[in-house]
Design an enzyme around this catalytic site. Structure first.
Site, mmCIF file in Angstrom:
data_model
loop_
_atom_site.group_PDB
_atom_site.id
_atom_site.type_symbol
_atom_site.label_atom_id
_atom_site.label_comp_id
_atom_site.label_asym_id
_atom_site.label_seq_id
_atom_site.Cartn_x
_atom_site.Cartn_y
_atom_site.Cartn_z
ATOM 1 N N ASP A 109 11.968 15.061 50.231
ATOM 2 C CA ASP A 109 13.322 14.573 49.992
ATOM 3 C C ASP A 109 14.075 15.185 48.815
ATOM 4 O OD1 ASP A 109 12.035 12.969 51.802
ATOM 5 O OD2 ASP A 109 12.665 11.085 50.930
ATOM 6 N N GLU A 128 0.606 7.306 47.029
ATOM 7 C CA GLU A 128 1.528 8.178 47.774
ATOM 8 C C GLU A 128 1.533 9.603 47.185
ATOM 9 O OE1 GLU A 128 5.492 6.633 47.686
ATOM 10 O OE2 GLU A 128 6.249 8.008 49.229
HETATM 11 C C1 2M8 Z 1 9.677 9.851 52.142
HETATM 12 O O1 2M8 Z 1 10.955 9.866 52.774
HETATM 13 C C2 2M8 Z 1 11.702 8.672 53.044
HETATM 14 C C3 2M8 Z 1 12.930 9.084 53.853
HETATM 15 O O2 2M8 Z 1 12.515 9.563 55.102
HETATM 16 C C4 2M8 Z 1 12.157 7.910 51.821
HETATM 17 O O3 2M8 Z 1 11.971 8.386 50.700
HETATM 18 O O4 2M8 Z 1 12.691 6.831 51.978
HETATM 19 C C5 2M8 Z 1 9.114 11.280 52.247
HETATM 20 O O5 2M8 Z 1 8.011 11.447 51.400
HETATM 21 C C6 2M8 Z 1 8.743 11.584 53.693
HETATM 22 O O6 2M8 Z 1 8.067 12.815 53.770
HETATM 23 C C7 2M8 Z 1 7.861 10.502 54.309
HETATM 24 O O7 2M8 Z 1 7.701 10.750 55.672
HETATM 25 C C8 2M8 Z 1 8.455 9.100 54.102
HETATM 26 C C9 2M8 Z 1 7.497 7.983 54.519
HETATM 27 O O8 2M8 Z 1 6.236 8.193 53.949
HETATM 28 O O9 2M8 Z 1 8.816 8.897 52.719
#
Ligand code: 2M8
Length: 448
Positions: A170, A409
């Protein structure tokens, strides 16, 4: 903790995040189904839970758009703690969006064909998983065709992204200049729900970045998610190395699946693969510039709005080692980076940005911390090119990180401290794969 204890803890994380239909990434931040997360999760589960992996992936494919796009989020209607939710995306504006389930209006890296192949490769009931592959082959083909046409009208074999969220990374520094050029004309009022505790703001994208993220969603809505109009008008259009690398591997996996289910009509897929092989270096190699102090051998994203290379050194530059499309010599120069103190974090894992760069931030999301899914991909690349010691070091590093700091994470590259969501699913899934993998499925997928 030894390997068997870690394995049990990893399985518990995946069990805890399973809701009967799919596995959430982490209860603390992400209550819905995320596309590439579910792929990693299905690969982890493929060793013990064939049925669950199948259900996970089919739940995702059930939300596929008519134009082939697999959306990056499939929403769980009961959950209200994530922004932007289904009301905000309002994908009903698009005739392509499914009617029976609510989704986001963008996509994410295509790990799906690899995940499906994995499920079969690790299953004990090959006839069941062959049926599964036969069922999902049309979904995979349609998704790849969407990426190779709607997202690649240039026929380069490389995918164009409309939003940093599509990359999965992101707030990577790669997007900084492109986002700076996005001029917010009017912004909807919204409240961020992703900063959950005092002091965590520095671990998440900034408000300025979020405003741009939301403005780009607003623009997609303005164009009713019409891919052709977006391609014509959008202020953010980037050909991404990591995404295109993953698609290259996924196309190879799709060929392998076609072979397994007796599908003969594979010319289109072979054509996609050769397009990528022809253009990968043309778009992604650094332009030769005697004054540049950036040593080459790395691969960089390409900004289509200004027709220029984005010279930011991040994890994405190293990922091509995972594709098998590099020569031994090219792989060698990536390995030099992987082994240099600029990327090697404590515990021998790989930071998400070059640690000596001005844009590196050790605890800020995709601007520096170690992520386990990208370390996993690089480990595969090392195995592929015969760097077994390096691959083993990454595995040991990941296992130590998790044993000492939990299934987080992401991790601070210097101290190893755990950051972001707790009991994070893809971290657990990658740990399972690293412990369980006895023969390398990628050897069968990638061309020799
Ligand atoms: C993160 O992205 C989401 C948006 O899609 C967020 O920050 O709200 C990123 O690390 C992405 O790669 C990942 O798929 C998602 C859920 O783990 O979180």
């Amino acid at each position: 903790m030894d390997e068997s204890e870690l394995l049990e803890s990893a399985k518990k994380v995946l069990d805890g995040n399973w809701n009967g239909n799919f596995t959430i990434p982490s209860a603390t931040l992400y209550p819905h189904q995320w596309s590439w997360d579910s792929c990693f999760i299905a690969m982890g589960n493929s060793y013990f839970e064939t049925d669950r992996s199948i259900k996970e992936l089919e739940h995702l494919f059930n939300a596929q758009w008519n134009n082939g796009m697999i959306p990056h989020i499939v929403f769980n209607e009961k959950e209200k703690t994530y922004f932007p939710g289904p009301e905000y995306y309002d994908v009903t504006r698009s005739p392509n969006a499914p009617k029976h389930v609510r989704t986001s209006g963008m996509t994410q890296p295509p790990v799906h064909a690899l995940a499906c192949y994995y499920v079969h490769f690790n299953s004990k009931d090959k006839s069941k998983t062959k049926q599964f592959l036969t069922r999902v082959y049309p979904n995979l083909l349609k998704f790849h065709r969407f990426l190779m046409t709607e997202r690649d009208p240039e026929k380069s074999g490389l995918v164009t992204l409309f939003h940093p969220w599509e990359s999965g990374r992101d707030d990577s520094p790669v997007w900084d200049d492109a986002l700076a050029r996005v001029n917010i004309t009017e912004l909807s009022k919204f409240e961020r729900l992703d900063i959950i505790a005092e002091g965590e703001a520095q671990e998440r994208p900034s408000d300025e970045e979020y405003n741009k993220f939301i403005f780009l969603v607003d623009l997609m809505k303005l164009y009713n998610y019409d891919q052709k109009i977006i391609y014509e008008k959008f202020p953010f259009k980037i050909k991404d190395v990591l995404f295109s690398s993953i698609l290259y591997v996924a196309n190879q996996a799709l060929l392998r699946i076609a072979e397994l289910i007796g599908e003969k009509d594979i010319e289109e897929i072979s054509e996609w693969i050769s397009r990528t092989e022809t253009n990968f270096r043309k778009f992604f190699s650094a332009p030769s510039d005697e004054n540049s102090n950036i040593s080459d051998g790395l691969f960089y994203d390409y900004d289509l709005v200004i027709n220029d290379t984005i010279m930011k050194i991040t994890i994405s530059c190293l990922i091509p080692i995972y594709t098998g499309l590099l020569t031994k010599q090219e792989a060698e120069s990536i390995v030099k980076w992987i082994s240099s103190p600029d990327f090697v974090a404590e515990y021998d894992t790989i930071a998400s940005a070059d640690e000596k760069a001005s844009y590196f931030k050790p605890v800020d999301y995709w601007r520096g911390p170690v992520w386990i899914n990208t370390s996993w991909s690089i480990r595969y690349g090392l195995l592929r090119y015969g760097y077994t010691d390096g691959a083993e070091r990454i595995k040991k590093g990941v296992l130590r990180l998790v044993a000492e700091h939990g299934f987080r994470e992401y991790f601070d590259p210097a101290s190893g401290a755990g950051l972001g969501g707790k009991n994070f699913s893809w971290t657990a899934a990658a740990v399972i794969d690293m412990i369980m993998m006895k023969s390398n499925p990628m050897d069968l997928i990638l061309k020799q």
